[in-house]
Design a protein around this motif. Sequence first.
Motif, PDB file in Angstrom:
ATOM      1  N   MET A 132       0.833  -1.204   0.000  1.00  0.00           N
ATOM      2  CA  MET A 132       0.000   0.000   0.000  1.00  0.00           C
ATOM      3  C   MET A 132       0.868   1.255   0.000  1.00  0.00           C
ATOM      4  N   ALA A 134       3.900   1.388  -1.285  1.00  0.00           N
ATOM      5  CA  ALA A 134       4.472   1.481  -2.632  1.00  0.00           C
ATOM      6  C   ALA A 134       3.487   2.172  -3.576  1.00  0.00           C
ATOM      7  N   GLU A 135       2.212   1.827  -3.434  1.00  0.00           N
ATOM      8  CA  GLU A 135       1.190   2.457  -4.282  1.00  0.00           C
ATOM      9  C   GLU A 135       1.092   3.955  -3.968  1.00  0.00           C
ATOM     10  N   GLN A 138       3.903   5.635  -5.398  1.00  0.00           N
ATOM     11  CA  GLN A 138       4.050   5.327  -6.830  1.00  0.00           C
ATOM     12  C   GLN A 138       5.393   4.672  -7.140  1.00  0.00           C
TER      13      GLN A 138
END
Lengths: 257, 325
Positions: A132, A134-135, A138
């Motif tokens: 999460m 990393a998301e 980005q």
Amino acid sequence: MRVAVCIKQVPDTETKIKLKPDASGIDPTGIKWVMNPYDEFAVEEGIKLREGGKATQVIVFSVGPKARVVETLRTALAMGADEGVVVDAAEDLDPSLTAKALAKAIQAEGEFGLVLTGKLAIDDNLASVGQMLAEALQLPHATVVSKLEVGDSLTAEREVEGGSKEILSLQKPALIGANKGLNTPRYASLPGIMKAKKKVLKEHSLASLGLDASQAKVKHVAFALPADKPPVKMLDGDAAAQAKSLAGFLRNEAKVL
Amino acid sequence: MSKVLVFTEFAPGSNQAKKGALELLTATRQAGLHTQALVLGSGAQTVAQSLAGWGVKEAFVSDHADFDRYNPELFAEAVASAIRDSGAEVVLATSSMLARDLFPRVAARLDTAAVSDCTELKFSGSAPQVRRPLYAGKCSAEVSFMGSGPKMILMRANQLPVGEPTGGGAVQIKTIPSPSSQGLRSLIKDVVKGATGKLDLTEANIIVAGGRGLKEASNFKLLNDLADTCGATVGASRAVVDAGWVPHSMQVGQTGKTVAPSLYIAVGISGAIQHLAGMSGSKVIVAINKDANAPIFQKATYGIVGDLFDVVPALTTEFKSLLSQ
Ligand SMILES: Cc1cc2nc3c(=O)[nH]c(=O)nc-3n(C[C@H](O)[C@H](O)[C@H](O)COP(=O)(O)OP(=O)(O)OC[C@H]3O[C@@H](n4cnc5c(N)ncnc54)[C@H](O)[C@@H]3O)c2cc1C
């Protein structure tokens, strides 16, 4: 390259878990808190990269009740991390909000070439915050990583189903979730512990990061202790007799064969 | 009617949905939900069609070799867009290594929650009720979903019954646009196959696990022989992983894998709390240990006090004759 390492404080594996009378959570009294074992690999990897000249600075981040979480940050600083950042938050913040808080705290410290986390935390076993985060940042990610090489890009070896291994190449910056095998975490030395006391430890609250607890997506409720299990059935006789009666029970009573 | 989307994994080349997916489909069929499937990889079309008997109405499919290996960036893009298109309020998957990696990322993209490693799933109308173990199984809790996005639930394998396929019509296939590998920032360079062609520990229905009582690495052959009689996967305690007898991928426990097979046979394993953490959710536990006071017996369903070097070969013989009948 600077390295951000995210760590979580969890109950020691030997700790006995008791519940609050209203079953809304665990009773925190008497719990011994430690660094999540997989996060130790992440901290060690960051420090090793700096010692090997591949990283310039290692900053450790943690989200949770400040009063206790700073101890674990101090442990990471005593191992050799350079600075710590704590986001003061309630006990049971969900992964989504934890990841958002970490993302904002990391962004507030500038650019990082690598973000390290453990592959999962052994308390809730959700294995979510890394991906999460990393998301939110980005970044490409790889979890369950047991080998990492850092050059112009990253080469990561990760475990997949059936004991197979994948070798991945990731562009920097990236997020890596550490598995056992990545390295052998060091213990904090006495001089390390002394030095850690003077290292910078910054503090945020959820509010100062523009977040609030009502944005959580999930909550654990209605806690329960496991039901008592029936006593073990001991099988007597010599090996052949024991084997025969076990096979019989597995087929006819338990119906699993 | 509210819709549910089931992420359906299949072994490459098998053209058959994995058992874990069939468990989920059995549950949604029983609850009478409008069920959609999501199937990715070479052969996905065939797998999707085979799901008609499981009550699947539509399937989102990409029958594309790019999905034969797991790339988080490609998968997250495809899965997030399929979820959006499906209008599903609930997304179900097996808590496999792939799904555990993928769904949190997808959930973050859709600003919702993904909850892995669940062990109980029931539907009250169309609302899922979910429980999961916490603190290594020392307690459990119900999951309360608070956001408005789709609820993503990852169930441990072997927790739910599998029904039988029934008649059913055709599955309407909705093709997901081919993925673009342009601009990917992570690439799989190589895959080193594990030694076994067996099911992963997290999916296995039967596990035979060995500990320090086996004395040396070569004695794992005794466990392999036993495992071969019943299609089991072989696991291990940390003591023997640390000793280098077997790879870490075989470790069961708090810092290894969490498993919940129908049958777990612990051979020469003392039952340290960190080992129990990984396997106490197993339906039936057999302990074979020469020490009658070993803690493993407190968790076991059936216990054999004896020398494993006598008991295991006897069991192999017994299983062979039982299972060949
Ligand atoms: C933070 C942390 C995390 C950990 N994570 C894990 C984990 O994930 N998984 C894990 O397994 N452990 C883990 N451990 C280690 C755990 O505490 C134990 O050390 C380990 O599980 C012991 O392995 P064992 O049962 O094989 O060995 P032992 O405890 O040495 O037990 C061997 C058993 O074999 C029996 N035996 C010996 N000879 C025979 C014979 N001929 N026939 C029958 N029985 C025989 C003995 O009676 C004994 O009970 C962790 C520890 C810590 C501190």
